[in-house]
Design a protein around this motif. Structure first.
Motif, PDB file in Angstrom:
ATOM      1  N   MET A 261     -14.560  23.279 -35.246  1.00 50.35           N
ATOM      2  CA  MET A 261     -13.891  24.645 -35.304  1.00 50.35           C
ATOM      3  C   MET A 261     -12.682  24.320 -34.543  1.00 50.35           C
ATOM      4  O   MET A 261     -12.641  23.639 -33.288  1.00 50.35           O
ATOM      5  CB  MET A 261     -14.749  25.516 -34.565  1.00 50.35           C
ATOM      6  N   ASP A 262     -11.498  24.903 -34.539  1.00 52.25           N
ATOM      7  CA  ASP A 262     -10.212  24.586 -34.055  1.00 52.25           C
ATOM      8  C   ASP A 262     -10.165  25.882 -33.252  1.00 52.25           C
ATOM      9  O   ASP A 262     -10.054  27.004 -33.520  1.00 52.25           O
ATOM     10  CB  ASP A 262      -9.279  24.293 -34.965  1.00 52.25           C
ATOM     11  N   ASN A 263      -9.499  25.628 -31.803  1.00 53.46           N
ATOM     12  CA  ASN A 263      -9.501  26.665 -30.755  1.00 53.46           C
ATOM     13  C   ASN A 263      -7.944  27.241 -30.941  1.00 53.46           C
ATOM     14  O   ASN A 263      -7.748  28.181 -30.102  1.00 53.46           O
ATOM     15  CB  ASN A 263     -10.070  26.503 -29.533  1.00 53.46           C
ATOM     16  N   SER A 264      -6.858  26.529 -31.472  1.00 51.81           N
ATOM     17  CA  SER A 264      -5.663  26.914 -31.498  1.00 51.81           C
ATOM     18  C   SER A 264      -4.983  27.050 -32.746  1.00 51.81           C
ATOM     19  O   SER A 264      -5.434  26.350 -33.592  1.00 51.81           O
ATOM     20  CB  SER A 264      -4.861  25.708 -30.731  1.00 51.81           C
ATOM     21  N   PRO A 265      -4.198  27.976 -33.028  1.00 49.66           N
ATOM     22  CA  PRO A 265      -3.438  28.320 -34.191  1.00 49.66           C
ATOM     23  C   PRO A 265      -2.334  27.224 -34.416  1.00 49.66           C
ATOM     24  O   PRO A 265      -1.680  27.165 -35.535  1.00 49.66           O
ATOM     25  CB  PRO A 265      -3.294  29.832 -34.171  1.00 49.66           C
ATOM     26  N   PHE A 266      -2.009  26.493 -33.257  1.00 47.36           N
ATOM     27  CA  PHE A 266      -1.176  25.494 -33.338  1.00 47.36           C
ATOM     28  C   PHE A 266      -1.461  24.024 -33.383  1.00 47.36           C
ATOM     29  O   PHE A 266      -2.310  23.719 -32.639  1.00 47.36           O
ATOM     30  CB  PHE A 266      -0.113  25.665 -31.590  1.00 47.36           C
ATOM     31  N   PHE A 267      -0.661  23.189 -34.075  1.00 42.77           N
ATOM     32  CA  PHE A 267      -0.980  21.758 -34.073  1.00 42.77           C
ATOM     33  C   PHE A 267       0.439  21.121 -34.199  1.00 42.77           C
ATOM     34  O   PHE A 267       1.441  21.473 -34.659  1.00 42.77           O
ATOM     35  CB  PHE A 267      -1.856  21.538 -35.200  1.00 42.77           C
ATOM     36  N   LEU A 268       0.363  19.838 -33.460  1.00 44.56           N
ATOM     37  CA  LEU A 268       1.695  19.237 -33.224  1.00 44.56           C
ATOM     38  C   LEU A 268       2.078  18.447 -34.509  1.00 44.56           C
ATOM     39  O   LEU A 268       0.991  18.179 -35.139  1.00 44.56           O
ATOM     40  CB  LEU A 268       1.449  18.391 -32.123  1.00 44.56           C
ATOM     41  N   THR A 269       3.411  18.226 -34.806  1.00 42.45           N
ATOM     42  CA  THR A 269       3.944  17.429 -35.675  1.00 42.45           C
ATOM     43  C   THR A 269       4.729  16.598 -35.097  1.00 42.45           C
ATOM     44  O   THR A 269       5.187  16.711 -34.073  1.00 42.45           O
ATOM     45  CB  THR A 269       4.417  18.166 -36.806  1.00 42.45           C
ATOM     46  N   ARG A 270       5.408  15.718 -35.669  1.00 40.08           N
ATOM     47  CA  ARG A 270       6.494  14.908 -35.394  1.00 40.08           C
ATOM     48  C   ARG A 270       7.835  15.615 -34.797  1.00 40.08           C
ATOM     49  O   ARG A 270       8.522  15.023 -33.891  1.00 40.08           O
ATOM     50  CB  ARG A 270       6.840  13.470 -36.200  1.00 40.08           C
ATOM     51  N   LYS A 271       8.175  16.783 -35.475  1.00 41.00           N
ATOM     52  CA  LYS A 271       9.261  17.463 -35.366  1.00 41.00           C
ATOM     53  C   LYS A 271       9.122  18.677 -34.463  1.00 41.00           C
ATOM     54  O   LYS A 271       9.920  19.402 -34.377  1.00 41.00           O
ATOM     55  CB  LYS A 271      10.139  17.837 -36.554  1.00 41.00           C
TER      56      LYS A 271
ATOM     57  N   ALA B 256       5.843  21.725 -34.140  1.00 38.75           N
ATOM     58  CA  ALA B 256       4.389  22.187 -34.346  1.00 38.75           C
ATOM     59  C   ALA B 256       4.295  22.982 -35.749  1.00 38.75           C
ATOM     60  O   ALA B 256       5.351  23.339 -36.209  1.00 38.75           O
ATOM     61  CB  ALA B 256       3.903  23.071 -32.991  1.00 38.75           C
ATOM     62  N   TYR B 257       3.274  23.103 -36.039  1.00 36.81           N
ATOM     63  CA  TYR B 257       2.776  23.975 -37.074  1.00 36.81           C
ATOM     64  C   TYR B 257       1.978  25.115 -36.686  1.00 36.81           C
ATOM     65  O   TYR B 257       1.220  25.029 -35.566  1.00 36.81           O
ATOM     66  CB  TYR B 257       2.182  23.563 -38.280  1.00 36.81           C
ATOM     67  N   LEU B 258       2.248  26.262 -37.100  1.00 29.99           N
ATOM     68  CA  LEU B 258       1.484  27.754 -36.582  1.00 29.99           C
ATOM     69  C   LEU B 258       0.677  28.205 -37.747  1.00 29.99           C
ATOM     70  O   LEU B 258       1.372  28.380 -38.836  1.00 29.99           O
ATOM     71  CB  LEU B 258       2.244  28.559 -36.176  1.00 29.99           C
TER      72      LEU B 258
END
Length: 108
Positions: A1-11, A13-15
């Motif tokens: 389970m993921d606790n954040s709606p954000f995740f990093l990308t090279r440029k 983040a995605y939400l």
């Protein structure tokens, strides 16, 4: 389970967002779990989901909330769906920490 709606990308983040169009008010409702158990950011806009109006209202809401230029935010998935992925194009160093700190305010 993921606790954040954000995740990093090279440029940046995605939400992950769950958007409710045609709501009484435009606002961010906070984090919630979707059917897959992922954390999403629930948001609502008063605009109708026609001709991209609700999507534009979402981008405006997020940009205002975080102080980002609207040009740095883009819906990259789910343009015609309530479940969306928004790209946040800013330098990723400290971005995720800053956004998660903002998100914690909804848990308090």
């Amino acid at each position: 389970m993921d606790n954040s709606p954000f995740f990093l990308t090279r440029k940046g983040a995605y939400l992950r967002v769950r958007l409710t169009p045609k709501a009484r008010s435009t606002h961010i409702a906070g984090p919630a779990k979707n059917a897959e158990g992922e954390t999403v950011l629930k948001a609502a806009v008063s605009d109708a989901p026609e001709d991209g109006k609700a999507n534009a209202a979402l981008i405006k809401l997020l940009a205002k909330e975080w102080g980002f230029a609207k040009s740095r935010l883009k819906i990259i998935k789910g343009a015609t769906n309530r479940c969306k992925v928004v790209s946040i194009e800013v330098h990723p160093d400290a971005l995720l920490e800053e956004l998660n700190r903002w998100l914690e305010a909804y848990h308090e």
